[in-house]
Scaffold this active site. Structure first.
Site, PDB file in Angstrom:
ATOM      1  N   PHE A  12       1.025  -1.211  -0.034  1.00 48.87           N
ATOM      2  CA  PHE A  12       0.078  -0.004  -0.059  1.00 48.87           C
ATOM      3  C   PHE A  12       0.600   1.286   0.123  1.00 48.87           C
ATOM      4  CE2 PHE A  12      -2.061   2.719   3.229  1.00 48.87           C
ATOM      5  CZ  PHE A  12      -2.716   3.613   2.553  1.00 48.87           C
ATOM      6  N   ASP A  34      10.460  -6.762  -3.643  1.00 49.03           N
ATOM      7  CA  ASP A  34       9.286  -7.281  -2.770  1.00 49.03           C
ATOM      8  C   ASP A  34       8.986  -8.523  -3.063  1.00 49.03           C
ATOM      9  OD1 ASP A  34       6.465  -5.367  -1.884  1.00 49.03           O
ATOM     10  OD2 ASP A  34       6.200  -7.456  -2.223  1.00 49.03           O
ATOM     11  N   THR A 140       6.077   2.857  12.917  1.00 47.33           N
ATOM     12  CA  THR A 140       4.863   3.199  13.052  1.00 47.33           C
ATOM     13  C   THR A 140       4.631   3.809  14.603  1.00 47.33           C
ATOM     14  OG1 THR A 140       2.655   1.975  13.646  1.00 47.33           O
ATOM     15  CG2 THR A 140       4.686   0.827  13.600  1.00 47.33           C
ATOM     16  N   ASP A 141       3.330   4.563  14.712  1.00 51.05           N
ATOM     17  CA  ASP A 141       3.168   5.022  15.896  1.00 51.05           C
ATOM     18  C   ASP A 141       2.791   4.038  17.071  1.00 51.05           C
ATOM     19  OD1 ASP A 141       0.608   4.441  14.902  1.00 51.05           O
ATOM     20  OD2 ASP A 141      -0.514   6.145  15.452  1.00 51.05           O
ATOM     21  N   GLU A 142       2.499   2.913  16.386  1.00 48.68           N
ATOM     22  CA  GLU A 142       2.028   1.715  17.049  1.00 48.68           C
ATOM     23  C   GLU A 142       3.143   1.272  18.326  1.00 48.68           C
ATOM     24  OE1 GLU A 142      -0.726  -1.364  15.516  1.00 48.68           O
ATOM     25  OE2 GLU A 142      -0.928   0.274  13.933  1.00 48.68           O
ATOM     26  N   TYR A 166       2.684  -7.448  16.434  1.00 52.83           N
ATOM     27  CA  TYR A 166       2.927  -6.472  15.230  1.00 52.83           C
ATOM     28  C   TYR A 166       4.065  -5.009  15.680  1.00 52.83           C
ATOM     29  CZ  TYR A 166       2.663  -2.410  12.004  1.00 52.83           C
ATOM     30  OH  TYR A 166       2.915  -1.424  11.250  1.00 52.83           O
ATOM     31  N   LYS A 170       7.831  -4.129  15.174  1.00 56.28           N
ATOM     32  CA  LYS A 170       8.261  -3.011  14.756  1.00 56.28           C
ATOM     33  C   LYS A 170       9.107  -2.228  15.665  1.00 56.28           C
ATOM     34  CE  LYS A 170       7.114  -1.216  11.193  1.00 56.28           C
ATOM     35  NZ  LYS A 170       7.823  -1.426   9.732  1.00 56.28           N
ATOM     36  N   LEU A 206      -9.218  -1.483   7.928  1.00 55.71           N
ATOM     37  CA  LEU A 206     -10.483  -0.768   8.435  1.00 55.71           C
ATOM     38  C   LEU A 206     -11.194  -0.318   7.038  1.00 55.71           C
ATOM     39  CD1 LEU A 206     -12.418  -0.009  10.643  1.00 55.71           C
ATOM     40  CD2 LEU A 206     -11.535   2.051  10.773  1.00 55.71           C
TER      41      LEU A 206
HETATM   42  P1  NAD Z   1       1.410  -3.702   3.086  1.00 52.82           P
HETATM   43  O1  NAD Z   1       1.282  -5.053   3.992  1.00 52.82           O
HETATM   44  O2  NAD Z   1       0.410  -2.993   2.277  1.00 52.82           O
HETATM   45  O3  NAD Z   1       2.846  -4.070   2.127  1.00 52.82           O
HETATM   46  C1  NAD Z   1       3.979  -4.700   2.655  1.00 52.82           C
HETATM   47  C2  NAD Z   1       4.869  -5.082   1.516  1.00 52.82           C
HETATM   48  O4  NAD Z   1       5.956  -5.776   1.983  1.00 52.82           O
HETATM   49  C3  NAD Z   1       3.959  -6.163   0.662  1.00 52.82           C
HETATM   50  O5  NAD Z   1       4.095  -5.496  -0.737  1.00 52.82           O
HETATM   51  C4  NAD Z   1       4.660  -7.394   0.724  1.00 52.82           C
HETATM   52  O6  NAD Z   1       4.657  -8.197  -0.115  1.00 52.82           O
HETATM   53  C5  NAD Z   1       6.234  -6.822   1.119  1.00 52.82           C
HETATM   54  N1  NAD Z   1       6.882  -8.054   2.143  1.00 52.82           N
HETATM   55  C6  NAD Z   1       6.483  -8.381   3.054  1.00 52.82           C
HETATM   56  N2  NAD Z   1       7.392  -9.280   3.584  1.00 52.82           N
HETATM   57  C7  NAD Z   1       8.482  -9.112   2.849  1.00 52.82           C
HETATM   58  C8  NAD Z   1       9.959  -9.595   2.687  1.00 52.82           C
HETATM   59  N3  NAD Z   1      10.152 -10.488   3.522  1.00 52.82           N
HETATM   60  N4  NAD Z   1      10.504  -9.225   1.724  1.00 52.82           N
HETATM   61  C9  NAD Z   1      10.436  -8.192   0.928  1.00 52.82           C
HETATM   62  N5  NAD Z   1       8.867  -7.804   0.802  1.00 52.82           N
HETATM   63  C10 NAD Z   1       8.185  -8.235   1.904  1.00 52.82           C
HETATM   64  O7  NAD Z   1       1.884  -2.736   4.272  1.00 52.82           O
HETATM   65  P2  NAD Z   1       1.806  -0.870   4.321  1.00 52.82           P
HETATM   66  O8  NAD Z   1       0.449  -0.770   5.085  1.00 52.82           O
HETATM   67  O9  NAD Z   1       2.091  -0.497   3.059  1.00 52.82           O
HETATM   68  O10 NAD Z   1       3.013  -0.537   5.348  1.00 52.82           O
HETATM   69  C11 NAD Z   1       4.217  -0.309   4.989  1.00 52.82           C
HETATM   70  C12 NAD Z   1       5.331   0.120   5.981  1.00 52.82           C
HETATM   71  O11 NAD Z   1       4.773   0.911   6.742  1.00 52.82           O
HETATM   72  C13 NAD Z   1       5.220  -1.233   7.000  1.00 52.82           C
HETATM   73  O12 NAD Z   1       6.462  -1.268   7.449  1.00 52.82           O
HETATM   74  C14 NAD Z   1       4.416  -0.706   8.160  1.00 52.82           C
HETATM   75  O13 NAD Z   1       4.713  -1.265   9.347  1.00 52.82           O
HETATM   76  C15 NAD Z   1       4.655   0.882   8.009  1.00 52.82           C
HETATM   77  N6  NAD Z   1       3.280   1.590   8.391  1.00 52.82           N
HETATM   78  C16 NAD Z   1       2.234   1.345   7.948  1.00 52.82           C
HETATM   79  C17 NAD Z   1       0.925   2.238   8.409  1.00 52.82           C
HETATM   80  C18 NAD Z   1      -0.317   1.975   7.679  1.00 52.82           C
HETATM   81  O14 NAD Z   1      -1.289   2.797   8.265  1.00 52.82           O
HETATM   82  N7  NAD Z   1      -0.545   1.103   6.896  1.00 52.82           N
HETATM   83  C19 NAD Z   1       1.234   3.203   9.266  1.00 52.82           C
HETATM   84  C20 NAD Z   1       2.480   3.487   9.794  1.00 52.82           C
HETATM   85  C21 NAD Z   1       3.635   2.729   9.294  1.00 52.82           C
HETATM   86  P1  TYD Z   2      -6.462  -1.562  11.132  1.00 45.98           P
HETATM   87  O1  TYD Z   2      -6.698  -1.012   9.862  1.00 45.98           O
HETATM   88  O2  TYD Z   2      -6.528  -2.918  11.292  1.00 45.98           O
HETATM   89  O3  TYD Z   2      -5.233  -0.628  11.521  1.00 45.98           O
HETATM   90  P2  TYD Z   2      -4.531  -0.899  13.023  1.00 45.98           P
HETATM   91  O4  TYD Z   2      -4.987  -1.982  13.771  1.00 45.98           O
HETATM   92  O5  TYD Z   2      -2.939  -1.103  12.764  1.00 45.98           O
HETATM   93  O6  TYD Z   2      -4.804   0.524  13.770  1.00 45.98           O
HETATM   94  O7  TYD Z   2      -7.525  -1.089  12.103  1.00 45.98           O
HETATM   95  C1  TYD Z   2      -7.883   0.306  12.462  1.00 45.98           C
HETATM   96  C2  TYD Z   2      -8.759   0.066  13.425  1.00 45.98           C
HETATM   97  O8  TYD Z   2     -10.044  -0.331  13.231  1.00 45.98           O
HETATM   98  C3  TYD Z   2      -8.370  -0.741  14.695  1.00 45.98           C
HETATM   99  O9  TYD Z   2      -8.580  -0.008  15.855  1.00 45.98           O
HETATM  100  C4  TYD Z   2      -9.077  -1.960  14.500  1.00 45.98           C
HETATM  101  C5  TYD Z   2     -10.406  -1.618  13.856  1.00 45.98           C
HETATM  102  N1  TYD Z   2     -10.976  -2.670  13.014  1.00 45.98           N
HETATM  103  C6  TYD Z   2     -12.559  -2.901  13.176  1.00 45.98           C
HETATM  104  O10 TYD Z   2     -13.385  -2.244  13.925  1.00 45.98           O
HETATM  105  N2  TYD Z   2     -12.803  -3.815  12.407  1.00 45.98           N
HETATM  106  C7  TYD Z   2     -12.204  -4.414  11.391  1.00 45.98           C
HETATM  107  O11 TYD Z   2     -12.744  -5.234  10.570  1.00 45.98           O
HETATM  108  C8  TYD Z   2     -10.676  -3.949  10.991  1.00 45.98           C
HETATM  109  C9  TYD Z   2      -9.916  -4.484  10.090  1.00 45.98           C
HETATM  110  C10 TYD Z   2     -10.272  -3.040  11.968  1.00 45.98           C
END
Ligand code: NAD
Ligand code: TYD
Length: 354
Positions: A12, A34, A140-142, A166, A170, A206
């Site tokens: 993403f 990837d 991540t903020d988590e 998770y 991180k 979500l």
């Molecule tokens: P995502 O799950 O959509 O994408 C992860 C990508 O990593 C995928 O394309 C997957 O194929 C690849 N991948 C997984 N394991 C791999 C490996 N061993 N070698 C090479 N590629 C691999 O994740 P995202 O939501 O795009 O998040 C990207 C990064 O940002 C992550 O590190 C996540 O912790 C961080 N992040 C995400 C959010 C969010 O809201 N989605 C917020 C803050 C930080």
């Molecule tokens: P998510 O998108 O999984 O991100 P994160 O857990 O990393 O914050 O979830 C966002 C919020 O939405 C989280 O509080 C969990 C909640 N959630 C639901 O209530 N129902 C769902 O089906 C999903 C996927 C998430």
């Protein structure tokens, strides 16, 4: 800085980053490494796969030999690590995979950077690196854990207190990065962003999950009371921040990234339903996620002050734009939820190259 190894660029945020850099910085060359797990989708990048500044390599960040070959071939100036297992719910059922990828993978990447960028590669006390090189860990903020309703937003000074497997993986990766910067002098940065929304998010998270269910008149599973709060940022703003940190920050600095945009999950779900004209009766409160963090909120004043970053998108405009994107990309969503997108690699690159 010209040659960047982007890992996890088919996911993403990574795919949005690849597109952002190619569209805005014509002198950059990107290699996207990837593994194409269930979350990696080359359809996210189908519009740019012919761009001569872009190369895709299918492979794992834990593969040290592959990393060595890629560094030899492309002479990267920077690594931006998006690759990770990223879904909290999956980490609860399969924590070990999260530690193998999110910690083991980062260790392998850091080692590859040390070997490639040290001026005296055979000297393990060498603190001198090629000029301008940089590793950026997308965190991540988590990692900061959960806030009560009245606590101030997370700053970079907050202790790491991860609650989910998770988040713990991180946080462990962040600590590894800290140790590599401190002990070996590796020039690196860490960014910690809040929840992202926008195009190409896998429909297990979500917003795209709820939208997809609502489009098909299926129930919307809200965990617990739905009053958990997340601090939502448009993915484009996250990627602008990452690129600014990569190109402008002092090595060793950690930056929080967020839009000061706290919303309760239920509020988001109701907004989505209203936007697409579906009834609230689709909402179903289901069993809560174990250990569910109650509130995240990011204080991003450091990156605003030091690098002049600020979000360009307001939630009130960017959320409707995101909803429209998912409505206009029904085939992308259909492929993602059916698993059809996984045939894309075979079609584009041939099954033999797997
Ligand atoms: P995502 O799950 O959509 O994408 C992860 C990508 O990593 C995928 O394309 C997957 O194929 C690849 N991948 C997984 N394991 C791999 C490996 N061993 N070698 C090479 N590629 C691999 O994740 P995202 O939501 O795009 O998040 C990207 C990064 O940002 C992550 O590190 C996540 O912790 C961080 N992040 C995400 C959010 C969010 O809201 N989605 C917020 C803050 C930080
Ligand atoms: P998510 O998108 O999984 O991100 P994160 O857990 O990393 O914050 O979830 C966002 C919020 O939405 C989280 O509080 C969990 C909640 N959630 C639901 O209530 N129902 C769902 O089906 C999903 C996927 C998430």
């Amino acid at each position: 800085m010209k040659n960047i190894l982007v890992t996890g660029g088919a996911g993403f945020i990574g795919s949005n980053y690849v597109r952002y850099v190619l569209e805005n910085f014509p002198d950059f060359e990107l290699v996207n490494l990837d593994a194409l797990t269930y979350a990696g989708n080359l359809e996210n990048l189908s519009d740019i796969e012919a761009n001569p500044q872009y190369h895709f390599v299918r492979g794992d960040i834990r593969d040290a030999e592959l990393l060595r070959q890629l560094f030899d071939k492309y002479h990267f100036d920077a690594v931006v690590n998006f690759a990770a297992e990223s879904h909290v719910d999956r980490s609860i059922t399969d924590p070990s995979l999260f530690f193998e990828v999110n910690v083991g993978g980062v260790l392998t990447l850091l080692e590859a950077c040390l070997k490639a960028w040290r001026l005296r590669p055979e000297d393990k006390y060498c603190h001198d690196f090629q000029p301008g090189v940089r590793y950026l860990q997308v965190s991540t903020d988590e990692v900061y854990g959960s806030l009560t309703p009245d606590e101030p937003a997370f700053t970079e000074q907050n202790p790491l207190a991860p609650n989910s497997p998770y988040a713990a993986s991180k946080a462990s990766a962040d600590l590894l990065c800290r140790a590599y910067a401190h002990t070996y002098g590796l020039p690196l940065n860490i960014t910690r962003c809040s929840n992202n929304y926008g195009p190409y998010q896998f429909p297990e998270k979500l917003i795209p999950l709820m939208l997809n269910n609502a489009q098909h008149d299926r129930k919307l599973p809200v965990y617990g009371d739905g009053q958990q709060i997340r601090d939502w940022l448009y993915v484009f703003d996250h990627n602008r921040a990452i690129h600014q940190v990569l190109t402008q920050a002092e090595p060793g600095q950690v930056y929080n990234i967020g839009g000061s945009n706290e919303r309760a999950n239920l509020q988001i779900v109701e907004l989505l339903l209203k936007s697409i004209g579906k009834p609230d009766s689709l909402i179903e409160h289901v069993k809560d996620r174990p250990g569910h963090d109650r509130r995240y909120a990011i204080d991003s004043s450091k990156i605003r002050r030091e690098l002049g970053w600020a979000p360009a998108y307001q939630f009130e405009q960017a959320l409707p734009a995101t909803i429209t994107w998912y409505q206009e990309h029904a085939t992308w969503v259909e492929h993602a939820v059916s698993g059809e997108y996984q045939n894309y690699y075979d079609k584009m690159y041939g099954a033999a190259e797997r």
